[in-house]
Design an enzyme around this catalytic site. Structure first.
Site, mmCIF file in Angstrom:
data_model
loop_
_atom_site.group_PDB
_atom_site.id
_atom_site.type_symbol
_atom_site.label_atom_id
_atom_site.label_comp_id
_atom_site.label_asym_id
_atom_site.label_seq_id
_atom_site.Cartn_x
_atom_site.Cartn_y
_atom_site.Cartn_z
ATOM 1 N N ASP A 61 73.074 27.165 36.554
ATOM 2 C CA ASP A 61 72.929 27.452 34.999
ATOM 3 C C ASP A 61 72.751 26.716 34.916
ATOM 4 O O ASP A 61 72.479 25.492 34.368
ATOM 5 C CB ASP A 61 74.047 28.252 34.511
ATOM 6 C CG ASP A 61 73.333 28.136 32.825
ATOM 7 O OD1 ASP A 61 72.293 28.239 32.825
ATOM 8 O OD2 ASP A 61 74.081 29.480 32.020
ATOM 9 N N SER A 141 52.768 26.826 33.866
ATOM 10 C CA SER A 141 52.033 28.178 33.433
ATOM 11 C C SER A 141 50.333 27.453 32.985
ATOM 12 O O SER A 141 50.264 26.538 32.457
ATOM 13 C CB SER A 141 52.836 28.801 32.179
ATOM 14 O OG SER A 141 51.976 29.817 31.613
ATOM 15 N N TYR A 156 57.639 28.517 24.771
ATOM 16 C CA TYR A 156 57.181 28.528 26.133
ATOM 17 C C TYR A 156 56.386 27.811 26.252
ATOM 18 O O TYR A 156 56.486 26.572 27.150
ATOM 19 C CB TYR A 156 57.275 29.741 26.529
ATOM 20 C CG TYR A 156 57.118 30.342 27.803
ATOM 21 C CD1 TYR A 156 57.587 29.966 28.668
ATOM 22 C CD2 TYR A 156 55.023 30.349 28.291
ATOM 23 C CE1 TYR A 156 57.604 30.244 30.675
ATOM 24 C CE2 TYR A 156 55.369 30.247 30.107
ATOM 25 C CZ TYR A 156 56.277 30.690 30.735
ATOM 26 O OH TYR A 156 55.623 30.933 32.238
ATOM 27 N N LYS A 160 56.907 24.756 28.954
ATOM 28 C CA LYS A 160 55.619 24.276 29.952
ATOM 29 C C LYS A 160 54.904 23.325 29.924
ATOM 30 O O LYS A 160 54.695 21.962 30.896
ATOM 31 C CB LYS A 160 55.714 25.458 30.449
ATOM 32 C CG LYS A 160 55.938 26.376 31.176
ATOM 33 C CD LYS A 160 56.834 26.964 31.681
ATOM 34 C CE LYS A 160 57.524 27.805 32.219
ATOM 35 N NZ LYS A 160 58.235 27.516 33.881
HETATM 36 P P1 NAP Z 1 61.528 36.387 35.639
HETATM 37 O O1 NAP Z 1 61.716 37.511 36.582
HETATM 38 O O2 NAP Z 1 62.051 36.720 34.405
HETATM 39 O O3 NAP Z 1 62.653 35.522 36.453
HETATM 40 C C1 NAP Z 1 63.337 34.038 36.010
HETATM 41 C C2 NAP Z 1 64.364 33.304 36.007
HETATM 42 O O4 NAP Z 1 64.848 32.477 35.962
HETATM 43 C C3 NAP Z 1 65.677 34.618 36.782
HETATM 44 O O5 NAP Z 1 66.162 34.770 38.345
HETATM 45 C C4 NAP Z 1 66.846 34.404 36.305
HETATM 46 O O6 NAP Z 1 67.780 34.386 36.347
HETATM 47 C C5 NAP Z 1 66.109 32.566 36.049
HETATM 48 N N1 NAP Z 1 67.214 32.060 34.803
HETATM 49 C C6 NAP Z 1 66.564 32.186 33.313
HETATM 50 N N2 NAP Z 1 67.628 31.353 32.679
HETATM 51 C C7 NAP Z 1 68.107 30.351 33.507
HETATM 52 C C8 NAP Z 1 69.644 29.888 33.673
HETATM 53 N N3 NAP Z 1 69.373 29.843 32.209
HETATM 54 N N4 NAP Z 1 69.914 29.083 34.665
HETATM 55 C C9 NAP Z 1 69.694 30.088 35.819
HETATM 56 N N5 NAP Z 1 68.770 30.746 35.663
HETATM 57 C C10 NAP Z 1 68.092 30.786 34.912
HETATM 58 O O7 NAP Z 1 60.130 35.566 35.949
HETATM 59 P P2 NAP Z 1 59.681 34.828 36.883
HETATM 60 O O8 NAP Z 1 57.976 35.566 36.049
HETATM 61 O O9 NAP Z 1 59.958 34.919 37.954
HETATM 62 O O10 NAP Z 1 58.757 33.509 37.089
HETATM 63 C C11 NAP Z 1 59.656 32.311 37.776
HETATM 64 C C12 NAP Z 1 58.696 30.693 37.273
HETATM 65 O O11 NAP Z 1 57.319 31.089 37.417
HETATM 66 C C13 NAP Z 1 58.880 30.675 35.889
HETATM 67 O O12 NAP Z 1 59.312 29.253 35.237
HETATM 68 C C14 NAP Z 1 58.440 31.187 35.072
HETATM 69 O O13 NAP Z 1 58.197 30.496 33.472
HETATM 70 C C15 NAP Z 1 56.897 30.683 36.013
HETATM 71 N N6 NAP Z 1 55.400 31.604 35.398
HETATM 72 C C16 NAP Z 1 55.616 33.026 35.648
HETATM 73 C C17 NAP Z 1 54.636 34.161 35.483
HETATM 74 C C18 NAP Z 1 54.339 35.422 35.507
HETATM 75 O O14 NAP Z 1 52.909 35.923 35.779
HETATM 76 N N7 NAP Z 1 55.343 35.747 35.979
HETATM 77 C C19 NAP Z 1 53.263 33.230 34.690
HETATM 78 C C20 NAP Z 1 53.124 31.441 34.390
HETATM 79 C C21 NAP Z 1 54.558 31.019 35.200
HETATM 80 P P3 NAP Z 1 68.562 36.240 35.409
HETATM 81 O O15 NAP Z 1 68.822 37.113 36.442
HETATM 82 O O16 NAP Z 1 70.174 35.664 35.715
HETATM 83 O O17 NAP Z 1 67.709 36.292 33.980
#
Ligand code: NAP
Length: 233
Positions: A61, A141, A156, A160
């Site tokens: 975590d 991001s 956010y 970032k």
């Molecule tokens: P996501 O689907 O919401 O997944 C987020 C992940 O982070 C999940 O595995 C979640 O675990 C985990 N998490 C959250 N809080 C946590 C904690 N305290 N300890 C451990 N794990 C934790 O997000 P994603 O889209 O895959 O994003 C991945 C990364 O890419 C992030 O850094 C995000 O900011 C970045 N990003 C994403 C996008 C996009 O379009 N998707 C764009 C720009 C940047 P749980 O399953 O337990 O909640």
């Protein structure tokens, strides 16, 4: 370069993190899939193992100092190495209606998205330094790009932007040690955070992570990437 590299991916149980685990394991890297919910971590690692990949789940975590310490102490003492750290786990909360609630949300977001990643990096670096090999990939991001900064999602955006500061500082502090530290923007990716309207696949979103995680020793450090190309801060 070490023979079989070990990678730790935070938030590896779903979304871009899970895809990064898959891509890294396909390169014959042993992947430690960090998940805050042990059952979700085991299920995700099991799915990848069924596909023949070398992936183990570990409770992590990133909002908990104790959890970070336990995971990193285990890596240092039992595994003996960490070659790649992917700081992927993050939250993107909605804006608050109330000023005090806003501050609370900012604190919580900084704890998860920045402080956890910083402590993990701080604890990984001495282990990486001892082998003169390390790759740290920080998930940032486009919402952190100062020249494109817009309204909304202040927690956010602050977090970032903080991730990018961390990349610059840690990269400067590890210069010449065989450790390469970079930020990347995966683009707008179809995940629970990105939503179903996002144009990018998980594979496209994770591609630059995998590329940065496996840079050659002559690779860049302290930069911000999208689609394997440097972008402005
Ligand atoms: P996501 O689907 O919401 O997944 C987020 C992940 O982070 C999940 O595995 C979640 O675990 C985990 N998490 C959250 N809080 C946590 C904690 N305290 N300890 C451990 N794990 C934790 O997000 P994603 O889209 O895959 O994003 C991945 C990364 O890419 C992030 O850094 C995000 O900011 C970045 N990003 C994403 C996008 C996009 O379009 N998707 C764009 C720009 C940047 P749980 O399953 O337990 O909640």
């Amino acid at each position: 370069m070490p023979e079989r590299r070990i990678a730790l991916v935070t938030g590896g149980n779903r979304g871009i993190g899970l895809e990064a685990c898959r891509q890294l394991a396909q390169l014959d890297i042993r992947v430690i899939l960090g998940a805050r919910d042990p059952a979700k971590g085991q299920a995700a690692a099991g799915e990848l193992r069924t596909a023949g990949l070398n992936v183990d789940a570990r409770h992590l975590d990133v909002a908990s100092i104790q959890s970070i310490r336990e995971c990193m102490n285990w890596l240092r003492n039992e595994v003996g190495r960490i070659d790649i750290l992917v700081n992927n786990a993050a939250i993107m909360p909605e804006d608050a209606d109330d000023d005090l609630e806003e501050l609370e949300i900012i604190r919580e977001t900084m704890q998860t998205n920045v402080y956890g990643a910083l402590l993990l990096s701080r604890m990984a670096i001495p282990i990486m330094k001892s082998r003169r090999y390390g790759r740290i990939v920080n998930l940032s991001s486009s919402m952190a790009v100062l020249s494109e900064m817009g309204a909304g999602y202040i927690a956010y955006r602050l977090s970032k932007t903080g991730v990018n500061v961390m990349t610059r500082v840690v990269a400067a502090e590890t210069e010449g040690m065989g450790i390469l530290v970079n930020s990347m923007d995966p683009g707008w990716v179809q995940t629970s955070m990105g939503g179903s309207r996002a144009p990018r696949s998980l594979a496209e979103g994770a591609d630059t992570i995998t590329w940065l995680a496996t840079l050659p020793d002559s690779g860049p450090t302290g930069l911000f990437f999208r689609d394997r190309k440097p972008i402005p801060w």
